[in-house]
Write a protein that holds these residues in place. Structure first.
Motif, PDB file in Angstrom:
ATOM      1  N   ASN A   1       0.886  -1.076   0.130  1.00 27.39           N
ATOM      2  CA  ASN A   1      -0.087  -0.085  -0.060  1.00 27.39           C
ATOM      3  C   ASN A   1       0.840   1.336  -0.114  1.00 27.39           C
ATOM      4  OD1 ASN A   1       1.081  -0.447   2.421  1.00 27.39           O
ATOM      5  ND2 ASN A   1      -0.540   0.645   3.560  1.00 27.39           N
ATOM      6  N   GLN A   2       2.165   1.009  -0.207  1.00 29.99           N
ATOM      7  CA  GLN A   2       3.043   2.413   0.069  1.00 29.99           C
ATOM      8  C   GLN A   2       3.626   2.633  -1.456  1.00 29.99           C
ATOM      9  OE1 GLN A   2       2.281   2.543   3.377  1.00 29.99           O
ATOM     10  NE2 GLN A   2       3.999   3.702   3.583  1.00 29.99           N
ATOM     11  N   VAL A   3       3.724   3.908  -1.815  1.00 31.70           N
ATOM     12  CA  VAL A   3       4.128   4.627  -3.073  1.00 31.70           C
ATOM     13  C   VAL A   3       5.231   5.578  -2.757  1.00 31.70           C
ATOM     14  CG1 VAL A   3       3.728   5.221  -5.422  1.00 31.70           C
ATOM     15  CG2 VAL A   3       2.140   3.859  -4.378  1.00 31.70           C
ATOM     16  N   LEU A   4       6.378   5.449  -3.302  1.00 26.61           N
ATOM     17  CA  LEU A   4       7.322   6.656  -2.968  1.00 26.61           C
ATOM     18  C   LEU A   4       7.506   7.259  -4.660  1.00 26.61           C
ATOM     19  CD1 LEU A   4      10.002   4.637  -1.171  1.00 26.61           C
ATOM     20  CD2 LEU A   4       8.157   6.030  -0.321  1.00 26.61           C
ATOM     21  N   VAL A   5       7.028   8.619  -4.678  1.00 23.65           N
ATOM     22  CA  VAL A   5       7.170   9.283  -5.856  1.00 23.65           C
ATOM     23  C   VAL A   5       8.253  10.438  -5.692  1.00 23.65           C
ATOM     24  CG1 VAL A   5       5.815  10.662  -7.306  1.00 23.65           C
ATOM     25  CG2 VAL A   5       4.769   8.916  -5.716  1.00 23.65           C
ATOM     26  N   ARG A   6       9.075  10.377  -6.760  1.00 28.26           N
ATOM     27  CA  ARG A   6      10.081  11.324  -6.586  1.00 28.26           C
ATOM     28  C   ARG A   6      10.045  12.228  -8.049  1.00 28.26           C
ATOM     29  NH1 ARG A   6      15.085  13.018  -4.488  1.00 28.26           N
ATOM     30  NH2 ARG A   6      16.886  13.390  -5.958  1.00 28.26           N
ATOM     31  N   PHE A   7       9.897  13.621  -8.009  1.00 27.49           N
ATOM     32  CA  PHE A   7      10.003  14.561  -8.965  1.00 27.49           C
ATOM     33  C   PHE A   7      11.187  14.899  -9.350  1.00 27.49           C
ATOM     34  CE2 PHE A   7       5.719  14.346  -6.605  1.00 27.49           C
ATOM     35  CZ  PHE A   7       5.123  14.205  -7.670  1.00 27.49           C
ATOM     36  N   ILE A   8      11.429  14.709 -10.573  1.00 28.81           N
ATOM     37  CA  ILE A   8      12.710  14.783 -11.218  1.00 28.81           C
ATOM     38  C   ILE A   8      13.069  16.483 -11.750  1.00 28.81           C
ATOM     39  CG2 ILE A   8      14.558  14.075 -12.534  1.00 28.81           C
ATOM     40  CD1 ILE A   8      13.820  11.920 -10.619  1.00 28.81           C
ATOM     41  N   ALA A   9      14.167  16.971 -11.302  1.00 30.92           N
ATOM     42  CA  ALA A   9      14.715  18.119 -11.978  1.00 30.92           C
ATOM     43  C   ALA A   9      16.330  17.835 -12.456  1.00 30.92           C
ATOM     44  CB  ALA A   9      14.614  19.179 -10.802  1.00 30.92           C
TER      45      ALA A   9
ATOM     46  N   LYS B   1      10.075  18.170  -2.542  1.00 28.49           N
ATOM     47  CA  LYS B   1       9.687  18.906  -1.270  1.00 28.49           C
ATOM     48  C   LYS B   1       8.627  19.993  -1.399  1.00 28.49           C
ATOM     49  CE  LYS B   1      11.673  20.918   2.990  1.00 28.49           C
ATOM     50  NZ  LYS B   1      11.437  22.327   3.068  1.00 28.49           N
ATOM     51  N   ALA B   2       8.869  20.831  -2.508  1.00 28.82           N
ATOM     52  CA  ALA B   2       7.837  21.772  -2.759  1.00 28.82           C
ATOM     53  C   ALA B   2       6.486  21.514  -3.304  1.00 28.82           C
ATOM     54  CB  ALA B   2       8.668  22.571  -3.943  1.00 28.82           C
ATOM     55  N   ILE B   3       6.559  20.260  -4.105  1.00 30.22           N
ATOM     56  CA  ILE B   3       5.306  19.762  -4.490  1.00 30.22           C
ATOM     57  C   ILE B   3       4.611  18.978  -3.360  1.00 30.22           C
ATOM     58  CG2 ILE B   3       4.239  17.976  -6.197  1.00 30.22           C
ATOM     59  CD1 ILE B   3       6.557  18.468  -7.967  1.00 30.22           C
ATOM     60  N   VAL B   4       5.226  18.438  -2.457  1.00 33.40           N
ATOM     61  CA  VAL B   4       4.653  17.782  -1.265  1.00 33.40           C
ATOM     62  C   VAL B   4       3.817  18.876  -0.434  1.00 33.40           C
ATOM     63  CG1 VAL B   4       4.708  16.518   0.797  1.00 33.40           C
ATOM     64  CG2 VAL B   4       6.170  15.747  -1.024  1.00 33.40           C
ATOM     65  N   GLU B   5       4.767  19.923  -0.289  1.00 32.64           N
ATOM     66  CA  GLU B   5       4.048  21.020   0.643  1.00 32.64           C
ATOM     67  C   GLU B   5       2.971  21.828  -0.215  1.00 32.64           C
ATOM     68  OE1 GLU B   5       8.255  22.240   2.897  1.00 32.64           O
ATOM     69  OE2 GLU B   5       7.567  23.507   1.503  1.00 32.64           O
ATOM     70  N   ALA B   6       3.129  21.933  -1.321  1.00 33.28           N
ATOM     71  CA  ALA B   6       2.117  22.531  -2.325  1.00 33.28           C
ATOM     72  C   ALA B   6       0.673  21.646  -2.194  1.00 33.28           C
ATOM     73  CB  ALA B   6       2.238  22.882  -3.417  1.00 33.28           C
ATOM     74  N   VAL B   7       0.875  20.260  -2.491  1.00 36.78           N
ATOM     75  CA  VAL B   7      -0.127  19.232  -2.213  1.00 36.78           C
ATOM     76  C   VAL B   7      -0.911  19.477  -1.034  1.00 36.78           C
ATOM     77  CG1 VAL B   7      -0.917  16.993  -2.504  1.00 36.78           C
ATOM     78  CG2 VAL B   7       0.627  17.831  -4.036  1.00 36.78           C
TER      79      VAL B   7
ATOM     80  N   GLY C   1       6.257  13.820   2.985  1.00 33.45           N
ATOM     81  CA  GLY C   1       7.472  13.669   2.374  1.00 33.45           C
ATOM     82  C   GLY C   1       8.312  12.412   3.357  1.00 33.45           C
ATOM     83  N   SER C   2       9.147  12.054   2.784  1.00 33.31           N
ATOM     84  CA  SER C   2      10.054  11.007   3.489  1.00 33.31           C
ATOM     85  C   SER C   2      11.410  11.097   2.622  1.00 33.31           C
ATOM     86  CB  SER C   2       9.439   9.914   3.492  1.00 33.31           C
ATOM     87  OG  SER C   2      10.254   8.860   4.180  1.00 33.31           O
TER      88      SER C   2
ATOM     89  N   LYS D   1      17.381  10.007  -0.820  1.00 30.80           N
ATOM     90  CA  LYS D   1      16.711  10.757  -1.749  1.00 30.80           C
ATOM     91  C   LYS D   1      15.398  11.282  -1.246  1.00 30.80           C
ATOM     92  CE  LYS D   1      18.510   8.646  -5.962  1.00 30.80           C
ATOM     93  NZ  LYS D   1      18.173   7.989  -7.133  1.00 30.80           N
ATOM     94  N   GLY D   2      14.803  12.477  -1.471  1.00 29.36           N
ATOM     95  CA  GLY D   2      13.486  13.074  -1.138  1.00 29.36           C
ATOM     96  C   GLY D   2      12.420  12.469  -1.638  1.00 29.36           C
ATOM     97  N   VAL D   3      11.349  12.006  -1.256  1.00 27.69           N
ATOM     98  CA  VAL D   3      10.265  11.589  -1.931  1.00 27.69           C
ATOM     99  C   VAL D   3       9.026  12.036  -1.281  1.00 27.69           C
ATOM    100  CG1 VAL D   3      11.181   9.550  -2.533  1.00 27.69           C
ATOM    101  CG2 VAL D   3      10.275   9.607  -0.261  1.00 27.69           C
ATOM    102  N   MET D   4       8.019  11.898  -2.217  1.00 25.90           N
ATOM    103  CA  MET D   4       6.707  12.156  -1.782  1.00 25.90           C
ATOM    104  C   MET D   4       6.151  10.511  -1.293  1.00 25.90           C
ATOM    105  SD  MET D   4       3.343  12.838  -4.101  1.00 25.90           S
ATOM    106  CE  MET D   4       3.269  14.828  -3.723  1.00 25.90           C
TER     107      MET D   4
END
Ligand code: PLP
Length: 464
Positions: free
Chosen positions: A392-400, A411-417, A427-428, A433-436
């Protein structure tokens, strides 16, 4: 009951219904700051009392903007289950009945409900009938209690009575765990006087599973007191240590295997997921939560051990558990607490209201939603799913542009969501690596909840 009390309780039904009805529209996260909450709730120590109705009304109004919508179908933070309607009702009655659940003599019905719920839990989780079961606050205390039983057992085998003599002068206990164990294991070892530095760590693979090939090397040839802490359900990836294989190796040496299965142990209820917990029933103790995947209100953790006599010797108050026949449970023989809330009522109710089929469906539905998140978000440009979504766990990373920029964007996307309010997730950090982190643990999460949440995350990610 006098008329005033009835009016008060009926009024609370109104407040509760309004809150639950409002959940789908309300932002999932809180909207007030700590300062605002202090301003709304603080003040001088009241000298004179106020009317019950007024106090409750003011409390409900003041806390509302500071409440996290954890019971919403669009709450995916940490690993937090919701609260089934039947269990909210049972929890209200638990307060009304106000049973002190330490002793059979003080709470006979709760003691029997705990016995019945305990047997049902063992069957659901595929653990041996006859195990000792205790109801504690959460998996932290379940791990603590299971390891207290372990400590007793391994020292007794070495000829040392830790309950009588404590740890001063005791034979050394080795404690081994995977690198990606949960923080509550370290904390339990601190509370048990073993200290977190006692831990010897076994490397974990890319999913956080204890590497079985590395275990014998860490264990070496020493055959002294040994406790190995395993994990069913990594808090980030949802992955499982190979508990059965670990049991084979550790039992050969006379060691004790504890399983932290806060949410992962519930994979046992599903035919399609059961392979993840292969051999878990051969361990010596287990910790799990009812307030996560069983969706009972806070708080309820469960400690289980395969050695009831050792368990009672480690936790119980000797005089009391000897008085009764087997039918009269003194709950304090199985947990650290003496007086305690009657946690059996909600667990019993959840199991009866859902049945085995309903519990299986709930667990499988959450996992299906997790896969939908992974597929939908994973197909977006510049998005990576970092874990195998086995549960039931999903780790999402937004690439730049680079790692640091990806951390910052994620981190910015997690906070905005979180502040958008459609859904809430945390976040974790995974392997540096930082993840949602999305955890689907709520009984009520629907396909539409997932769709709305994916839509919100997609919209926000496109703008950052
Ligand atoms: C949540 C969790 C814990 C701690 O459980 P509490 O109920 O918060 O005490 C321990 N281990 C794992 C793997 C968890 O997910």
């Amino acid at each position: 009951m006098n008329g005033e009390t009835r009016k008060l309780l009926e009024h609370v039904v109104e407040i509760a219904s309004e809150f639950l009805d409002g959940l789908p529209e309300r932002p999932v996260g809180p909207s007030a700051t700590a300062e605002q909450l202090h301003a709304a709730l603080g003040g001088e120590l009241p000298q004179e009392g106020s009317s019950d109705l007024e106090v409750i009304d003011e409390l409900a109004a003041a806390v509302e903007p500071g409440l996290m919508g954890t019971t919403s179908g669009r709450f995916f933070g940490f690993v937090i289950g919701g609260a089934l309607p039947s269990t909210i009702a049972a929890d209200w009655l638990t307060s009304v009945w106000d049973q002190n659940s330490g002793l059979y003599a003080a709470a006979p019905a709760e003691a029997v409900v705990e016995d019945v719920a305990a047997a049902w839990l063992l069957e659901l989780l595929g653990l041996p009938p006859g195990c000792a079961v205790g109801f504690v606050t959460g998996a932290q205390m379940a791990n603590f209690t299971g390891l207290a039983v372990a400590r007793h057992h391994v020292l007794e085998s070495a000829g040392w009575d830790v309950e009588a003599h404590g740890l001063q002068g005791a034979p050394k206990i080795r404690v081994v765990a995977g690198e990606e164990r949960h923080a509550t294991i370290d904390r339990a070892l601190r509370f048990l006087g073993l200290g977190r530095d006692t831990l010897e760590l076994v490397p974990a693979d890319d999913q956080g599973r204890l590497s079985i090939d590395a275990l014998p090397g860490v264990l070496g040839y020493d055959d002294g007191p040994l406790i190995v802490c395993t994990q069913a359900g990594n808090v980030n990836t949802g992955s499982f240590d190979p508990v059965g294989e670990i049991c084979d190796i550790v039992h050969e040496r006379g060691g004790w295997v504890h399983v932290d299965g806060a949410f992962g142990l519930w994979a046992a209820v599903s035919e399609e997921l059961r392979h993840l917990v292969t051999g878990v029933e051969r361990a010596d103790s287990w910790g799990t939560d009812a307030h996560k995947w069983l969706n009972v209100p806070y708080d309820c953790g469960i400690v289980i051990s395969a050695h009831p006599e050792t368990h009672a010797a480690a936790l119980g108050v000797r005089a009391s558990y000897l008085i009764h026949s087997g039918m009269e449970r003194d709950a304090m023989s199985w947990v650290p607490e003496f007086s305690r809330r009657a946690r059996g009522f909600t667990v019993y109710t959840a199991i009866k209201a859902l049945g085995r089929i309903g519990i299986t469906a709930m667990v499988e539905r959450c996992c299906k939603h997790a896969r939908t998140f992974a597929v939908s978000l994973g197909s977006l440009p510049d998005v990576e799913i970092l874990n195998d979504v086995v549960l039931n766990q999903v780790l999402v990373r937004f690439i730049a542009a680079d790692d640091a920029a990806s951390d910052a964007r994620t981190k910015a996307i997690v906070e905005a969501v979180q502040s958008d309010g459609t859904c809430w997730l945390s976040g974790s950090t995974w392997k540096g690596k930082g993840v949602m982190r999305i955890s689907v643990s709520n009984w009520s999460t629907s396909d539409e909840d997932v769709e709305m949440s994916v839509e919100a995350i997609t919209r926000i990610a496109a703008s950052i």
